[in-house]
Write a protein that holds these residues in place. Structure first.
Motif, short mmCIF file in Angstrom:
data_model
loop_
_atom_site.label_atom_id
_atom_site.label_comp_id
_atom_site.label_asym_id
_atom_site.label_seq_id
_atom_site.Cartn_x
_atom_site.Cartn_y
_atom_site.Cartn_z
N ASP A 13 0.75 -1.18 -0.14
CA ASP A 13 0.09 -0.10 -0.05
C ASP A 13 0.78 1.18 0.08
N GLY A 14 2.01 1.16 0.57
CA GLY A 14 2.85 2.57 0.76
C GLY A 14 3.57 2.69 -0.74
N VAL A 15 3.78 1.36 -1.24
CA VAL A 15 4.57 1.81 -2.34
C VAL A 15 3.59 2.13 -3.81
N SER A 16 2.16 1.39 -3.54
CA SER A 16 1.20 1.82 -4.56
C SER A 16 0.77 3.37 -4.23
N ARG A 17 0.73 3.87 -3.13
CA ARG A 17 0.54 5.31 -2.91
C ARG A 17 1.79 6.05 -2.89
N GLY A 73 9.30 7.69 -0.77
CA GLY A 73 10.18 9.00 -0.44
C GLY A 73 9.86 9.40 0.93
N GLN A 74 8.55 9.50 1.42
CA GLN A 74 8.26 9.94 2.62
C GLN A 74 8.77 9.16 3.77
N GLY A 107 4.89 3.78 14.77
CA GLY A 107 3.43 4.04 15.53
C GLY A 107 2.84 2.62 15.59
N ALA A 108 1.68 2.47 16.52
CA ALA A 108 1.04 1.41 16.64
C ALA A 108 0.43 0.60 15.43
N THR A 109 0.40 -0.72 15.81
CA THR A 109 -0.06 -1.50 14.40
C THR A 109 -1.43 -0.98 14.12
N ASN A 110 -2.37 -0.69 15.05
CA ASN A 110 -3.56 -0.01 14.94
C ASN A 110 -3.35 1.29 14.50
N TYR A 111 -3.42 1.87 13.38
CA TYR A 111 -3.01 3.38 13.17
C TYR A 111 -4.11 4.34 13.80
N LYS A 112 -5.16 3.86 14.27
CA LYS A 112 -5.89 4.75 14.93
C LYS A 112 -5.53 4.83 16.43
N GLU A 113 -4.57 4.19 16.86
CA GLU A 113 -3.90 4.09 18.30
C GLU A 113 -2.57 4.58 18.27
N ALA A 114 -2.07 5.04 17.18
CA ALA A 114 -0.51 5.43 16.91
C ALA A 114 -0.76 7.05 17.03
N THR A 119 3.55 10.01 13.79
CA THR A 119 4.07 8.57 13.27
C THR A 119 3.70 8.16 11.81
N ILE A 120 4.39 7.32 11.39
CA ILE A 120 4.21 6.75 10.10
C ILE A 120 2.75 6.48 9.77
N ARG A 121 2.62 5.49 10.68
CA ARG A 121 1.13 4.95 10.58
C ARG A 121 0.06 5.92 10.78
N LYS A 122 0.20 6.71 11.79
CA LYS A 122 -0.85 7.79 11.94
C LYS A 122 -1.08 8.76 10.68
N ASP A 123 0.13 9.07 10.15
CA ASP A 123 0.08 10.00 9.06
C ASP A 123 -0.55 9.29 7.83
N PHE A 124 -0.32 8.06 7.60
CA PHE A 124 -0.52 7.47 6.19
C PHE A 124 -1.30 6.00 6.28
N ALA A 125 -1.43 5.58 7.17
CA ALA A 125 -2.17 3.98 7.23
C ALA A 125 -3.49 4.43 6.92
N THR A 126 -4.31 3.57 6.20
CA THR A 126 -5.75 3.50 5.79
C THR A 126 -6.52 2.49 6.50
N ASP A 127 -5.83 1.30 7.04
CA ASP A 127 -6.62 0.51 8.03
C ASP A 127 -5.46 -0.51 8.53
N ILE A 128 -5.93 -1.38 9.27
CA ILE A 128 -4.87 -2.08 10.41
C ILE A 128 -4.04 -2.94 9.70
#
Length: 141
Positions: free
Chosen positions: A14-18, A22-23, A92-99, A103-112
């Protein structure tokens, strides 16, 4: 007690396709985490199952391995003082909602599962994970 360690980092499909490679690299460099090896791969389902074999009995195993083999990923070997803990905090936490904020996950994740990055959680897992993707000639540390 600070010690020089190595950790595996994966920028997940997901990070590569999005277009977040670089970020993620920028954040590593801004936090004084050295990248000593890097390459783009596309895991087969069997390779993903082998990498995540530790989770074979977990309910998310099939969806995780399907996702991780769904497209290219970037694998890196990170090196630095206490790099495992430092990178896990940056991810950040695996569950981005708790990150934590920033953190990378808080800023970029779309689901767990589509949480952009993976990082080793111990020296033992780092040794296995790095060896899974890299040989000694590919690591510049």
């Amino acid at each position: 007690m600070n010690k020089k360690e190595q950790s595996l980092s994966i920028i997940k499909p997901d990070g590569v396709s999005r277009k977040l490679i670089g970020q993620v690299v920028k954040r590593l460099e801004e936090n004084s985490i050295n990248i000593i090896a890097m390459k783009m791969i596309h895991m087969s389902i069997k390779e993903a199952q082998g990498f995540y074999a530790v989770h074979k009995k977990r309910p998310f195993f099939n969806s995780l391995t399907d996702f991780m083999s769904s497209g290219p990923a970037v694998v890196m070997v990170l090196e630095g003082e206490d790099v495992i803990a430092k990178y896990r905090k940056l991810m950040g936490a695996t569950n981005y909602k708790e990150a934590a904020e920033g953190t990378i996950r808080k800023d970029f994740a779309t689901d767990i599962e589509k949480n952009v990055v993976h990082g080793s959680d111990s020296l033992e897992s780092a040794a296995f994970e790095i060896g899974y993707f890299f040989n000694s000639f590919e690591i510049n540390g």
